[in-house]
Design an enzyme around this catalytic site. Sequence first.
Site, PDB file in Angstrom:
ATOM      1  N   HIS A 132      -1.835   8.493 -14.124  1.00 19.30           N
ATOM      2  CA  HIS A 132      -3.282   8.450 -13.802  1.00 19.30           C
ATOM      3  C   HIS A 132      -3.152   9.649 -12.757  1.00 19.30           C
ATOM      4  CE1 HIS A 132      -6.816   6.596 -11.289  1.00 19.30           C
ATOM      5  NE2 HIS A 132      -7.328   7.224 -12.503  1.00 19.30           N
ATOM      6  N   ASP A 133      -4.343  10.252 -12.239  1.00 15.73           N
ATOM      7  CA  ASP A 133      -4.425  11.221 -11.101  1.00 15.73           C
ATOM      8  C   ASP A 133      -3.563  12.398 -11.273  1.00 15.73           C
ATOM      9  OD1 ASP A 133      -6.122   9.559  -9.668  1.00 15.73           O
ATOM     10  OD2 ASP A 133      -4.576   8.586  -8.660  1.00 15.73           O
TER      11      ASP A 133
ATOM     12  N   HIS B  98       1.866   8.044  -5.207  1.00 17.18           N
ATOM     13  CA  HIS B  98       1.729   9.437  -5.342  1.00 17.18           C
ATOM     14  C   HIS B  98       2.426  10.685  -4.764  1.00 17.18           C
ATOM     15  CE1 HIS B  98      -1.061   7.312  -7.850  1.00 17.18           C
ATOM     16  NE2 HIS B  98      -2.146   8.289  -7.808  1.00 17.18           N
TER      17      HIS B  98
ATOM     18  N   GLY C 245       0.862  -1.038   0.066  1.00 17.57           N
ATOM     19  CA  GLY C 245      -0.197   0.011   0.031  1.00 17.57           C
ATOM     20  C   GLY C 245       0.825   1.319  -0.043  1.00 17.57           C
TER      21      GLY C 245
HETATM   22  C1  SAM Z   1      -3.589   3.991  -6.452  1.00 18.94           C
HETATM   23  S1  SAM Z   1      -2.730   2.326  -6.144  1.00 18.94           S
HETATM   24  C2  SAM Z   1      -3.020   1.603  -7.652  1.00 18.94           C
HETATM   25  C3  SAM Z   1      -4.235   1.275  -8.176  1.00 18.94           C
HETATM   26  C4  SAM Z   1      -4.670   0.562  -9.354  1.00 18.94           C
HETATM   27  N1  SAM Z   1      -3.912   1.025 -10.547  1.00 18.94           N
HETATM   28  C5  SAM Z   1      -6.032   0.482  -9.630  1.00 18.94           C
HETATM   29  O1  SAM Z   1      -6.440   1.208 -10.505  1.00 18.94           O
HETATM   30  O2  SAM Z   1      -6.787  -0.340  -9.396  1.00 18.94           O
HETATM   31  C6  SAM Z   1      -1.162   2.471  -6.075  1.00 18.94           C
HETATM   32  C7  SAM Z   1      -0.357   1.253  -5.522  1.00 18.94           C
HETATM   33  O3  SAM Z   1       0.964   1.600  -5.683  1.00 18.94           O
HETATM   34  C8  SAM Z   1       1.807   0.694  -4.778  1.00 18.94           C
HETATM   35  N2  SAM Z   1       2.987   1.501  -4.662  1.00 18.94           N
HETATM   36  C9  SAM Z   1       3.257   2.687  -3.795  1.00 18.94           C
HETATM   37  N3  SAM Z   1       4.489   3.038  -3.969  1.00 18.94           N
HETATM   38  C10 SAM Z   1       5.246   1.883  -4.546  1.00 18.94           C
HETATM   39  C11 SAM Z   1       6.625   1.498  -4.769  1.00 18.94           C
HETATM   40  N4  SAM Z   1       7.497   2.645  -4.568  1.00 18.94           N
HETATM   41  N5  SAM Z   1       6.761   0.506  -5.407  1.00 18.94           N
HETATM   42  C12 SAM Z   1       5.802  -0.293  -5.712  1.00 18.94           C
HETATM   43  N6  SAM Z   1       4.497  -0.247  -5.531  1.00 18.94           N
HETATM   44  C13 SAM Z   1       4.244   0.841  -4.839  1.00 18.94           C
HETATM   45  C14 SAM Z   1       0.742   0.596  -3.508  1.00 18.94           C
HETATM   46  O4  SAM Z   1       1.191  -0.435  -2.900  1.00 18.94           O
HETATM   47  C15 SAM Z   1      -0.486   0.780  -4.237  1.00 18.94           C
HETATM   48  O5  SAM Z   1      -1.209  -0.606  -4.225  1.00 18.94           O
END
Ligand code: SAM
Length: 217
Positions: free
Chosen positions: A167-168, A142, A73
């Site tokens: 995205h976003d 993000h 997360g």
């Molecule tokens: C906004 S969610 C993605 C949502 C997904 N694309 C969807 O539309 O259902 C962001 C994800 O990025 C992952 N994340 C955040 N920082 C990260 C990093 N440095 N390396 C790998 N994953 C990361 C988080 O664990 C999270 O599951």
Amino acid sequence: MSDLSADLLAHAVAAKGFMPDDEGALLHRCAAERASSGPLLEVGTYCGKSAIYLGAAAQAAGGTVFTVDHHRGSEENQAGWEHHDATLVDPAIGRMDTLPVFRRTIHDAGLEDVVVAIVGRSTTVSAHWRTPLSLLFIDGGHAEEHAQNDYSGWAPWVMAGGLLVIHDVFPNPADGGQPPFHVWQRAIAGGAWDDVETVGSMRVLRRTSGEAGDPVG
Ligand SMILES: C[S@@+](CC[C@H](N)C(=O)[O-])C[C@H]1O[C@@H](n2cnc3c(N)ncnc32)[C@H](O)[C@@H]1O
């Protein structure tokens, strides 16, 4: 093939995640255009919602989606933050674990042969990545550091003519956090991309100079 089947659309809409239907439709359309030209890669798997939109296009084209996430997360997914979902905490260790839900989601959608999970930090995986990408979807951390690292580590691997989808992207701070918008500004300033389409907070750019592996600014 650019039509999303009713079955896969239903799976995508029902999946846990943060993507409005119109943005998902755009992601699918972009993926459908590119999936026969090389692998698609997503940064930020979460529970697999966006991976279904990408995977549906890849399945139709005989292509592949790689999706990268440490599955612990982002900051905003942690306990006490806006986007926390307590059902995603592994009670044995008290930390988020979205991997089991992702696996179930992709299994139920019938996309296990198409969508390949890479479990790890984005920077760790990108440091070893050398494969040209037909499409890159950035939807990982993000915070400024993570969003910028995702662009630095992955965007150079988009092939000539390939798409970068972010995205976003919120130009107005009142609408959302600014790091993805800063990444979009950086991409435009770098001169390697054309700004081709926007739906909601989703921005699509096409690589117009250089080859995979060349700097993108
Ligand atoms: C906004 S969610 C993605 C949502 C997904 N694309 C969807 O539309 O259902 C962001 C994800 O990025 C992952 N994340 C955040 N920082 C990260 C990093 N440095 N390396 C790998 N994953 C990361 C988080 O664990 C999270 O599951």
